[in-house]
Write a protein that holds these residues in place. Structure first.
Motif, PDB file in Angstrom:
ATOM      1  N   MET A  47       0.804  -1.209   0.000  1.00  0.00           N
ATOM      2  CA  MET A  47       0.000   0.000   0.000  1.00  0.00           C
ATOM      3  C   MET A  47       0.845   1.271   0.000  1.00  0.00           C
ATOM      4  SD  MET A  47      -3.195   0.683  -0.218  1.00  0.00           S
ATOM      5  CE  MET A  47      -4.434   1.953   0.071  1.00  0.00           C
ATOM      6  N   VAL A  48       1.985   1.271   0.702  1.00  0.00           N
ATOM      7  CA  VAL A  48       2.810   2.488   0.770  1.00  0.00           C
ATOM      8  C   VAL A  48       3.320   2.868  -0.615  1.00  0.00           C
ATOM      9  CG1 VAL A  48       4.880   3.541   1.733  1.00  0.00           C
ATOM     10  CG2 VAL A  48       3.497   2.030   3.158  1.00  0.00           C
ATOM     11  N   SER A  49       3.946   1.918  -1.308  1.00  0.00           N
ATOM     12  CA  SER A  49       4.490   2.205  -2.641  1.00  0.00           C
ATOM     13  C   SER A  49       3.376   2.503  -3.642  1.00  0.00           C
ATOM     14  CB  SER A  49       5.337   1.026  -3.131  1.00  0.00           C
ATOM     15  OG  SER A  49       4.617  -0.191  -3.017  1.00  0.00           O
ATOM     16  N   SER A  50       2.249   1.816  -3.516  1.00  0.00           N
ATOM     17  CA  SER A  50       1.128   2.043  -4.440  1.00  0.00           C
ATOM     18  C   SER A  50       0.512   3.419  -4.227  1.00  0.00           C
ATOM     19  CB  SER A  50       0.064   0.951  -4.249  1.00  0.00           C
ATOM     20  OG  SER A  50       0.604  -0.326  -4.486  1.00  0.00           O
ATOM     21  N   THR A  51       0.355   3.806  -2.962  1.00  0.00           N
ATOM     22  CA  THR A  51      -0.173   5.139  -2.660  1.00  0.00           C
ATOM     23  C   THR A  51       0.760   6.217  -3.185  1.00  0.00           C
ATOM     24  OG1 THR A  51      -1.222   4.277  -0.651  1.00  0.00           O
ATOM     25  CG2 THR A  51      -0.970   6.663  -0.817  1.00  0.00           C
ATOM     26  N   PHE A  52       2.059   5.991  -3.022  1.00  0.00           N
ATOM     27  CA  PHE A  52       3.039   6.955  -3.542  1.00  0.00           C
ATOM     28  C   PHE A  52       2.909   7.103  -5.053  1.00  0.00           C
ATOM     29  CE2 PHE A  52       7.225   7.659  -5.495  1.00  0.00           C
ATOM     30  CZ  PHE A  52       7.531   8.903  -4.972  1.00  0.00           C
ATOM     31  N   LEU A  53       2.750   5.997  -5.765  1.00  0.00           N
ATOM     32  CA  LEU A  53       2.625   6.046  -7.223  1.00  0.00           C
ATOM     33  C   LEU A  53       1.365   6.792  -7.656  1.00  0.00           C
ATOM     34  CD1 LEU A  53       3.735   2.554  -8.592  1.00  0.00           C
ATOM     35  CD2 LEU A  53       4.680   4.790  -9.209  1.00  0.00           C
ATOM     36  N   VAL A  54       0.235   6.475  -7.013  1.00  0.00           N
ATOM     37  CA  VAL A  54      -1.030   7.109  -7.400  1.00  0.00           C
ATOM     38  C   VAL A  54      -0.988   8.609  -7.110  1.00  0.00           C
ATOM     39  CG1 VAL A  54      -3.504   7.238  -6.908  1.00  0.00           C
ATOM     40  CG2 VAL A  54      -2.384   5.011  -7.138  1.00  0.00           C
ATOM     41  N   LEU A  55      -0.502   8.983  -5.923  1.00  0.00           N
ATOM     42  CA  LEU A  55      -0.427  10.410  -5.593  1.00  0.00           C
ATOM     43  C   LEU A  55       0.611  11.129  -6.449  1.00  0.00           C
ATOM     44  CD1 LEU A  55      -0.759  10.397  -1.684  1.00  0.00           C
ATOM     45  CD2 LEU A  55      -2.521  10.825  -3.415  1.00  0.00           C
ATOM     46  N   SER A  56       1.661  10.415  -6.856  1.00  0.00           N
ATOM     47  CA  SER A  56       2.657  11.016  -7.752  1.00  0.00           C
ATOM     48  C   SER A  56       2.063  11.304  -9.123  1.00  0.00           C
ATOM     49  CB  SER A  56       3.872  10.096  -7.907  1.00  0.00           C
ATOM     50  OG  SER A  56       4.580   9.988  -6.695  1.00  0.00           O
ATOM     51  N   SER A  57       0.992  10.582  -9.472  1.00  0.00           N
ATOM     52  CA  SER A  57       0.321  10.829 -10.751  1.00  0.00           C
ATOM     53  C   SER A  57      -0.324  12.208 -10.792  1.00  0.00           C
ATOM     54  CB  SER A  57      -0.754   9.756 -10.995  1.00  0.00           C
ATOM     55  OG  SER A  57      -0.180   8.470 -11.049  1.00  0.00           O
ATOM     56  N   LEU A  58      -0.516  12.803  -9.609  1.00  0.00           N
ATOM     57  CA  LEU A  58      -1.058  14.164  -9.557  1.00  0.00           C
ATOM     58  C   LEU A  58      -0.021  15.193  -9.979  1.00  0.00           C
ATOM     59  CD1 LEU A  58      -2.804  13.925  -6.072  1.00  0.00           C
ATOM     60  CD2 LEU A  58      -3.993  14.086  -8.263  1.00  0.00           C
ATOM     61  N   CYS A  59       1.252  14.837  -9.830  1.00  0.00           N
ATOM     62  CA  CYS A  59       2.333  15.812 -10.022  1.00  0.00           C
ATOM     63  C   CYS A  59       2.902  15.702 -11.429  1.00  0.00           C
ATOM     64  CB  CYS A  59       3.430  15.595  -8.989  1.00  0.00           C
ATOM     65  SG  CYS A  59       2.831  15.340  -7.313  1.00  0.00           S
ATOM     66  N   LEU A  60       2.153  16.108 -12.400  1.00  0.00           N
ATOM     67  CA  LEU A  60       2.551  15.903 -13.799  1.00  0.00           C
ATOM     68  C   LEU A  60       3.886  16.536 -14.179  1.00  0.00           C
ATOM     69  CD1 LEU A  60      -0.858  16.151 -15.658  1.00  0.00           C
ATOM     70  CD2 LEU A  60       0.472  14.132 -15.153  1.00  0.00           C
ATOM     71  N   PRO A  61       4.211  17.749 -13.722  1.00  0.00           N
ATOM     72  CA  PRO A  61       5.496  18.329 -14.132  1.00  0.00           C
ATOM     73  C   PRO A  61       6.686  17.476 -13.720  1.00  0.00           C
ATOM     74  CG  PRO A  61       4.096  19.995 -13.134  1.00  0.00           C
ATOM     75  CD  PRO A  61       3.441  18.675 -12.890  1.00  0.00           C
ATOM     76  N   LEU A  62       6.510  16.673 -12.651  1.00  0.00           N
ATOM     77  CA  LEU A  62       7.617  15.850 -12.194  1.00  0.00           C
ATOM     78  C   LEU A  62       7.923  14.719 -13.156  1.00  0.00           C
ATOM     79  CD1 LEU A  62       6.769  15.680  -8.397  1.00  0.00           C
ATOM     80  CD2 LEU A  62       8.328  17.207  -9.557  1.00  0.00           C
ATOM     81  N   HIS A  63       6.938  14.348 -13.985  1.00  0.00           N
ATOM     82  CA  HIS A  63       7.188  13.309 -14.984  1.00  0.00           C
ATOM     83  C   HIS A  63       8.220  13.789 -16.002  1.00  0.00           C
ATOM     84  CE1 HIS A  63       3.958  11.339 -13.129  1.00  0.00           C
ATOM     85  NE2 HIS A  63       2.966  11.854 -13.807  1.00  0.00           N
ATOM     86  N   TYR A  64       8.324  15.088 -16.167  1.00  0.00           N
ATOM     87  CA  TYR A  64       9.222  15.652 -17.178  1.00  0.00           C
ATOM     88  C   TYR A  64      10.583  16.041 -16.596  1.00  0.00           C
ATOM     89  CZ  TYR A  64       4.571  16.264 -19.214  1.00  0.00           C
ATOM     90  OH  TYR A  64       3.289  16.078 -19.655  1.00  0.00           O
TER      91      TYR A  64
END
Length: 314
Positions: free
Chosen positions: A67-84
């Motif tokens: 759950m910890v790593s999965s929650t981090f991934l899902v919430l990281s999906s909110l931070c689109l500029p970080l993908h770049y």
């Protein structure tokens, strides 16, 4: 027979991490692939792997869960500029690995090497964002009060770890006749512009920060209400995450231009509380928060995709 609600079954499912990874990849694809995307993705995968190991090694959740790593991934999906941003992703990898090493030194007064390597990674991260060095006083305090492994020797080792990347870099700058970059680099620690200038934070960033904070605060309150059910070590580590999140939020308001690197630190810290909450709390209120939070995250992801990807122009 104890009732297992949907959010509890999801938290204990073996398909949770693959599903969260699929969500992250879908958001990545919709946001648009940029240069060096494969390296950014590889760094993110390495970060998630370290989070999994950190969670397992320290028993952050009393049940078998990703759950910890999965929650981090899902919430990281909110931070689109970080993908770049390859830079921000690399900084997050360094900090996550640093946390893993620091937690491994729990109550070990002789953990000189662990403190050195943990600080060395923070020193490397500070080459990308000098402001990461602002976390060191907090980490020293938490190493003393929560990790309980800070002694004079481990503190000196930590200082040497921070300095090592600069011992390697500064001579190279002088050889290339660019010593002025050193002063420019460290001047970022004390900026004169944009201090407490929250107008630099756009609507998408406010939504992301607010959503992570609201879910995190609800989960943190639940954790501290029932923390007697966890081991002392677990409570100490969650205290480490709590103070890291609080300090990161303060830095966001102090230096809003650092939103992108800081939001992931907040996301990691809050992900531990949120994961703990949804994995172990089985009340009807938790189920309502889970459904409402899931809907809010989906809406926020769609809004951020439209905003950051320019889809609103169609």
């Amino acid at each position: 027979m104890e009732l297992k609600r949907l959010h509890t079954r999801i938290a204990e499912s073996s398909l949770l991490l693959p599903s969260a990874s699929a969500v992250y990849l879908l958001v990545w694809l919709f946001a648009g692939i940029r240069e060096y995307w494969w390296l950014n993705l590889a760094l993110t995968a390495a970060t998630v792997y370290i989070i999994v190991e950190l969670s397992n090694a320290n028993a952050l959740i009393r049940v078998r869960s990703r759950m910890v790593s999965s929650t981090f991934l899902v919430l990281s999906s909110l931070c689109l500029p970080l993908h770049y941003s390859l830079q921000n992703t690399f900084v997050m990898l360094c900090l996550t690995l640093s946390f893993f090493l620091l937690f491994s030194s729990y109550q070990d007064k002789r953990a000189v090497r662990l403190h050195y390597y943990a600080s060395f990674l923070i020193g490397i991260a500070s080459l990308c964002h000098t402001e990461i060095l602002l976390f060191m006083p907090l980490f020293w305090i938490l190493a003393l009060t929560n990790i309980q492994s800070l002694t004079f020797r481990t503190w000196i080792a930590s200082i040497l770890g921070i300095l090592t990347p600069y011992w390697l870099l500064i001579p190279w700058l002088f050889i290339n006749q660019e010593p002025g970059l050193v002063a420019t680099h460290f001047s970022k620690l004390f900026p004169k512009e944009h201090v407490f200038d929250t107008t630099m934070i756009n609507v998408s960033q406010w939504i992301t920060l607010s959503l992570v904070m609201v879910l995190g605060i609800i989960a943190a309150i639940n954790f501290w209400r029932f923390n007697y059910e966890d081991r002392i070590r677990t409570r100490q580590l969650y205290g480490f995450f709590a103070w890291t999140a609080i300090y990161s939020i303060f830095l966001i308001f102090l230096q809003p231009q650092l939103f992108d690197p800081l939001i992931r630190i907040i996301t990691l810290s809050m992900s531990t509380f949120i994961a703990h909450y949804f994995s172990l709390s089985r009340t009807r209120m938790t189920q309502i928060v889970f459904y409402a939070g899931s809907v809010a995250v989906v809406i926020a992801i769609i809004y951020n995709l439209v905003t950051w990807s320019g889809l609103s122009t169609f």
